[in-house]
Every structure is written in structure tokens, then in C-alpha cells.
Design a protein around this motif. Sequence first.
Motif, PDB file in Angstrom:
ATOM      1  N   ARG A   1      41.944 -31.871  12.552  1.00 53.13           N
ATOM      2  CA  ARG A   1      41.276 -32.697  13.551  1.00 53.13           C
ATOM      3  C   ARG A   1      42.165 -32.805  14.789  1.00 53.13           C
ATOM      4  O   ARG A   1      43.333 -32.421  14.756  1.00 53.13           O
ATOM      5  CB  ARG A   1      41.019 -34.106  12.998  1.00 53.13           C
ATOM      6  CG  ARG A   1      40.184 -34.168  11.739  1.00 53.13           C
ATOM      7  CD  ARG A   1      40.067 -35.613  11.260  1.00 53.13           C
ATOM      8  NE  ARG A   1      39.300 -35.733  10.033  1.00 53.13           N
ATOM      9  CZ  ARG A   1      37.976 -35.845   9.983  1.00 53.13           C
ATOM     10  NH1 ARG A   1      37.278 -35.872  11.114  1.00 53.13           N
ATOM     11  NH2 ARG A   1      37.359 -35.948   8.824  1.00 53.13           N
TER      12      ARG A   1
ATOM     13  N   GLU B   1      35.581 -31.918  19.841  1.00 50.02           N
ATOM     14  CA  GLU B   1      35.181 -33.303  20.070  1.00 50.02           C
ATOM     15  C   GLU B   1      35.540 -34.148  18.854  1.00 50.02           C
ATOM     16  O   GLU B   1      35.171 -33.821  17.728  1.00 50.02           O
ATOM     17  CB  GLU B   1      33.684 -33.385  20.352  1.00 50.02           C
ATOM     18  CG  GLU B   1      33.283 -32.763  21.675  1.00 50.02           C
ATOM     19  CD  GLU B   1      33.994 -33.411  22.860  1.00 50.02           C
ATOM     20  OE1 GLU B   1      34.104 -34.656  22.885  1.00 50.02           O
ATOM     21  OE2 GLU B   1      34.439 -32.670  23.750  1.00 50.02           O
ATOM     22  N   PRO B   2      36.273 -35.257  19.046  1.00 55.18           N
ATOM     23  CA  PRO B   2      36.686 -36.076  17.899  1.00 55.18           C
ATOM     24  C   PRO B   2      35.537 -36.919  17.351  1.00 55.18           C
ATOM     25  O   PRO B   2      34.659 -37.364  18.098  1.00 55.18           O
ATOM     26  CB  PRO B   2      37.780 -36.960  18.497  1.00 55.18           C
ATOM     27  CG  PRO B   2      37.408 -37.087  19.942  1.00 55.18           C
ATOM     28  CD  PRO B   2      36.797 -35.764  20.320  1.00 55.18           C
ATOM     29  N   ASP B   3      35.550 -37.129  16.057  1.00 61.42           N
ATOM     30  CA  ASP B   3      34.638 -38.070  15.405  1.00 61.42           C
ATOM     31  C   ASP B   3      35.300 -39.445  15.503  1.00 61.42           C
ATOM     32  O   ASP B   3      36.244 -39.749  14.762  1.00 61.42           O
ATOM     33  CB  ASP B   3      34.423 -37.651  13.954  1.00 61.42           C
ATOM     34  CG  ASP B   3      33.498 -38.608  13.202  1.00 61.42           C
ATOM     35  OD1 ASP B   3      33.128 -39.663  13.769  1.00 61.42           O
ATOM     36  OD2 ASP B   3      33.172 -38.318  12.034  1.00 61.42           O
ATOM     37  N   LEU B   4      34.820 -40.279  16.406  1.00 65.01           N
ATOM     38  CA  LEU B   4      35.497 -41.547  16.675  1.00 65.01           C
ATOM     39  C   LEU B   4      35.476 -42.496  15.476  1.00 65.01           C
ATOM     40  O   LEU B   4      36.332 -43.380  15.374  1.00 65.01           O
ATOM     41  CB  LEU B   4      34.894 -42.216  17.900  1.00 65.01           C
ATOM     42  CG  LEU B   4      35.086 -41.445  19.212  1.00 65.01           C
ATOM     43  CD1 LEU B   4      34.545 -42.248  20.389  1.00 65.01           C
ATOM     44  CD2 LEU B   4      36.546 -41.093  19.439  1.00 65.01           C
ATOM     45  N   ALA B   5      34.532 -42.326  14.558  1.00 62.55           N
ATOM     46  CA  ALA B   5      34.532 -43.147  13.355  1.00 62.55           C
ATOM     47  C   ALA B   5      35.716 -42.797  12.458  1.00 62.55           C
ATOM     48  O   ALA B   5      36.169 -43.638  11.663  1.00 62.55           O
ATOM     49  CB  ALA B   5      33.220 -42.962  12.586  1.00 62.55           C
ATOM     50  N   GLN B   6      36.234 -41.577  12.580  1.00 59.55           N
ATOM     51  CA  GLN B   6      37.393 -41.146  11.793  1.00 59.55           C
ATOM     52  C   GLN B   6      38.705 -41.387  12.539  1.00 59.55           C
ATOM     53  O   GLN B   6      39.743 -41.588  11.913  1.00 59.55           O
ATOM     54  CB  GLN B   6      37.264 -39.651  11.463  1.00 59.55           C
ATOM     55  CG  GLN B   6      36.075 -39.298  10.609  1.00 59.55           C
ATOM     56  CD  GLN B   6      36.192 -39.835   9.191  1.00 59.55           C
ATOM     57  OE1 GLN B   6      37.286 -39.943   8.655  1.00 59.55           O
ATOM     58  NE2 GLN B   6      35.060 -40.184   8.593  1.00 59.55           N
ATOM     59  N   HIS B   7      38.652 -41.366  13.860  1.00 59.14           N
ATOM     60  CA  HIS B   7      39.869 -41.480  14.663  1.00 59.14           C
ATOM     61  C   HIS B   7      40.183 -42.914  15.083  1.00 59.14           C
ATOM     62  O   HIS B   7      41.315 -43.202  15.473  1.00 59.14           O
ATOM     63  CB  HIS B   7      39.766 -40.589  15.914  1.00 59.14           C
ATOM     64  CG  HIS B   7      39.941 -39.134  15.624  1.00 59.14           C
ATOM     65  ND1 HIS B   7      41.158 -38.500  15.670  1.00 59.14           N
ATOM     66  CD2 HIS B   7      39.048 -38.189  15.258  1.00 59.14           C
ATOM     67  CE1 HIS B   7      41.015 -37.226  15.368  1.00 59.14           C
ATOM     68  NE2 HIS B   7      39.744 -37.011  15.109  1.00 59.14           N
TER      69      HIS B   7
ATOM     70  N   ARG C   1      40.734 -34.387  23.025  1.00 56.77           N
ATOM     71  CA  ARG C   1      39.569 -33.526  22.739  1.00 56.77           C
ATOM     72  C   ARG C   1      39.996 -32.081  22.467  1.00 56.77           C
ATOM     73  O   ARG C   1      39.394 -31.144  22.955  1.00 56.77           O
ATOM     74  CB  ARG C   1      38.589 -33.565  23.916  1.00 56.77           C
ATOM     75  CG  ARG C   1      37.921 -34.908  24.106  1.00 56.77           C
ATOM     76  CD  ARG C   1      36.878 -34.894  25.206  1.00 56.77           C
ATOM     77  NE  ARG C   1      37.488 -34.734  26.526  1.00 56.77           N
ATOM     78  CZ  ARG C   1      37.414 -33.634  27.261  1.00 56.77           C
ATOM     79  NH1 ARG C   1      36.787 -32.567  26.812  1.00 56.77           N
ATOM     80  NH2 ARG C   1      37.990 -33.586  28.448  1.00 56.77           N
TER      81      ARG C   1
ATOM     82  N   ARG D   1      35.583 -48.116  20.127  1.00 57.99           N
ATOM     83  CA  ARG D   1      34.984 -46.780  19.995  1.00 57.99           C
ATOM     84  C   ARG D   1      34.086 -46.466  21.182  1.00 57.99           C
ATOM     85  O   ARG D   1      34.114 -45.352  21.725  1.00 57.99           O
ATOM     86  CB  ARG D   1      34.186 -46.702  18.692  1.00 57.99           C
ATOM     87  CG  ARG D   1      35.058 -46.607  17.443  1.00 57.99           C
ATOM     88  CD  ARG D   1      34.208 -46.696  16.196  1.00 57.99           C
ATOM     89  NE  ARG D   1      35.027 -46.690  14.983  1.00 57.99           N
ATOM     90  CZ  ARG D   1      34.690 -47.283  13.846  1.00 57.99           C
ATOM     91  NH1 ARG D   1      33.525 -47.939  13.763  1.00 57.99           N
ATOM     92  NH2 ARG D   1      35.485 -47.223  12.798  1.00 57.99           N
TER      93      ARG D   1
END
Length: 494
Positions: free
Chosen positions: A114, A77-83, A58, A44
Motif C-alpha cells: 500500500r 489511490e489509498p483506501d482511507l478506511a485502511q490508512h 498517492r 478521512r
Amino acid sequence: MRQLAGLDAGFLYLETPEMPMHVGALHVLELPAGFQGRFVDLLRAHIAARLPHLPALRRRLASVPLDLFNPAWVAAEPDLAQHIVAIELPPGSAMRALQDAVGRLHGQLLDRERPLWKFHVFENLAPGNEGQRYVALYTQLHHAAVDGQAAVALASVILDLSPEPRELPAKPARAARTPLGPVGLLRGALAHQWQQTMKLARALPGSVGTLSQLASQSAGEALSALAGRWRGEASGAGSSDLLAPRMRFNQSISAARSFASLSLPLAGLNEARKRHGASLNDAVLMVCGSALRRLLLELGELPKKPLIAAVPISLREAGDTRASNQVSMTRVSLATHIADPRRRLAQLLQASAAMKQGMGAIKDLMPEDFPSPGLPWLLAAAAKLYGRAHLAERVPPLVNLVISNVPGPAMPLYLAGARMLTNAPASIVVHGIALNITVQSYNGMLEVGLMACAEVLPDTQALAAHLQAAYDEFLALKPVAARPHRPVAQGTGN
């Protein structure tokens, strides 16, 4: 905003719960010696540092009001905890467990609210013989965003040539943009439609001339093939047959997937193909065709006519790294009806040469984009109807499967300090084409990914074993010996 091109948007319209339209790959990674912590956290942080150079990660979809035209990409902007998520496998899991997990995940749709990508990190893999620690990564990228070559370009930003991640040049901060409302999206879509209409009109005169030339050529080839049949010649590589034999792969599919992978040494394949005057793509088609012949003989299902493969052809110019689809499709006979491998190879080389000649003439006729009024409604409805009505079982098949060969990096690569050991592609199957074989070269190996509908071909592992046997057979195959020259006896004459 940037409106999706026609080819890109087509993958959105064709997507149904039974036909997810994302591509990806399974990577086995060796962790650095002494690594502490969880790789998912490191990944991440690594992706967060690279995001400014990854515009394809993005952005998300924004629909045009009433779905009148293709949707647009807008910044997100992606939520890296979800992606980027971690998946704990049973302790000591091996490759089979990884492949089964990829099969389960590949049938799940990506969330269109997303950015259309997701990375899955697999933990608890069995250690190596010398105590090496491994993790695995399965990537999902929607085909509306990337084709095979664009995915390779994306990987060139994410991956490094050494365990020490390189520093990328800073990107200037982007000014915050006000989200476009419905009116702004519609105005932008209308402007894009006008541009595409004018571009198509300018290209039309040249396209008509090329089409006329191709039509005359095709008519001549058809007459030659018909004359050959009158003379009793067998249907083979240069045949103008329009239909493929119906077989198990040509039926409607479910969302269940079966996945297998294997790695084949590239040096041996290159050495063998050169003996026969074949390209690498020819060799891949030969090995795949031989493996399919073995599998179908084992199942008692080998058709009398040769299997026909759909082969993607890249339209991308050298140096073009845009994250979009620039690809078309052609057909080639695999000559699976021929038992003798040398005769089969000769037929396949003839078919491949004819395919390349035809593609050279029509490459310029294939637009990446085109006007799209009404297409979101029409194509999405057609895709749903095709599956629900089981039309794949009723429509004569044009091809039996897809075989794709994507060039990849020739050197070892690293992800967040971990060495990438394998790079097995995971691609798409659709109603009527329930098997996809995708091949990508990496670090001296040919990485093969087999994706199938699990209800049509539950055991892709069996096909992987036949691929290994077909590879060994090709390496041992001797070229057809040239006939010795016999000098004409000198007579006295009469």
C-alpha cells in the motif's frame, strides 16, 4: 513511474522487523466546541479533499524485476478506511497512555503493498479542566518517502491557519495510466541508471579537488590534536577522536519501542542562548547533553569520554518542497565528561563551530542519487546480517545517539477544524544507535520526541524529566564574566 533516489531507497534496504524505517509525530488536538460525531470520519473526508495536492500519499512501491535496481514509485489511490484508523483508549486516558500507545505502534512495519503511510486517531482522552474535548493523532510516514523538512511541507498542505479549512485550488484530473509491466519498469530503471552514471561522471572532477583539500585540512587537524595530547591538553570539542565511548545505547535492538514527549517554551531558550552567543541548535545540543549526563550519572554509567551525537544536516535548498530525502549526517561532541555546565557549553560551542565549518565544505559532495545496480540485494542482506550477528556489540561505535532539530511553524495550526496543541516527533532507532531525540519548534514551543529501544532504555519518561531539569539549568546559566581590564601602571622607567 519515478525511480527512488539512492538516499530514499536506502531506508527500504535497511528496514528489518527490528528496525522499522518510518517517522511520524504525536499530535494532541482540541475539538471545536459543540463538535458532534467521530473525528476519524471528519479526518478521512478532510484528507480525501486534500489528496490531489498530496502526491506523496498517492503512490506505492513497484519493484524492478529481480530487484536489480532501486524500486519505483507508481500511482496508487489509498483506501482511507485502511490508512486512517481509530483506536479506542480506556476512557479518561492521559498523555502517558498516548505515549505508550505510540511506542507500541512505532515498532510495527508499514505494508509495502500500500502507500507507505498511516494515521491513527486516538479516542476517549480525558477532558480539559473547562470541559474541552480532545483527540490525538499519531502519524506514520516511511522515511523512504520523506525527510523532516519534506514532512513539514506535507503538513503545510494538510493543516490550516484557522478552524475553517481553506479551499485549495482545483487540480486537473489526471489521465488514467496503464500500469507498467515488468518490461516497462526495467526499461525505466535502466534509463535512470544511465542518467545517474553520466551525472556522477560530470561531477567527479570537482569532487576530487574538494576531497583533496579536505584531506589536507584533516591531516593538519589530526597533527594539531596529537600535538595537543603531547602537551597534556584534554580531549574536547575540537578533538579528532574517531570513536565514541561504548555505552548502553550502542547495542542491537528489538522491535519494542519506548516513547516520551515534552514541550519546552521557546522564548526562554532563545533568550538564554543569545546571552551565550549560541544558536538554537547549539542550545538544543546543550540541553540534550546535560539531560543525558544526568541520566547516566543516575544509572552509574557516565563514561569518561564525551558522548558523540549524530546530527542530521539538511541539504534542501530554500523553497524545495519535494517529498524526498535531502539530508546527511555529521557528528558532534556533547562534552558530557565535563561537570561544570559553563565549561561544558564552551566545549560544545567549539565542537559545533568545527562541525559547521566541516559541513560547509562537503555539502556539495553528498549526492542525493547514484547508480544502484545490485544495491537492493547487497544492502538488504547486510542490514539483516548486522542485526542477526549482533555486530553492533562488536563494532566500535562512531556515535552514541541521534539528535535532530527540525524547524517548524511558529503559529497555531488546525486539522479538520481541530486546534493542534502539540507536535511531538517520533523518529527512528537502529542497531547500534538505540536512542533518538528529535526536536521541532511549533507555536512558541520546542516539541521534543524521545524514541528508544524499550529493551535498552525502558523508561524514556525519566529522560524527559531530566530534559526539563536541563532546560531549567540552561535558562539559569550565567555567561562567563569577562575579566576586568586592569590599566598598566605608569612607571618612570630606568
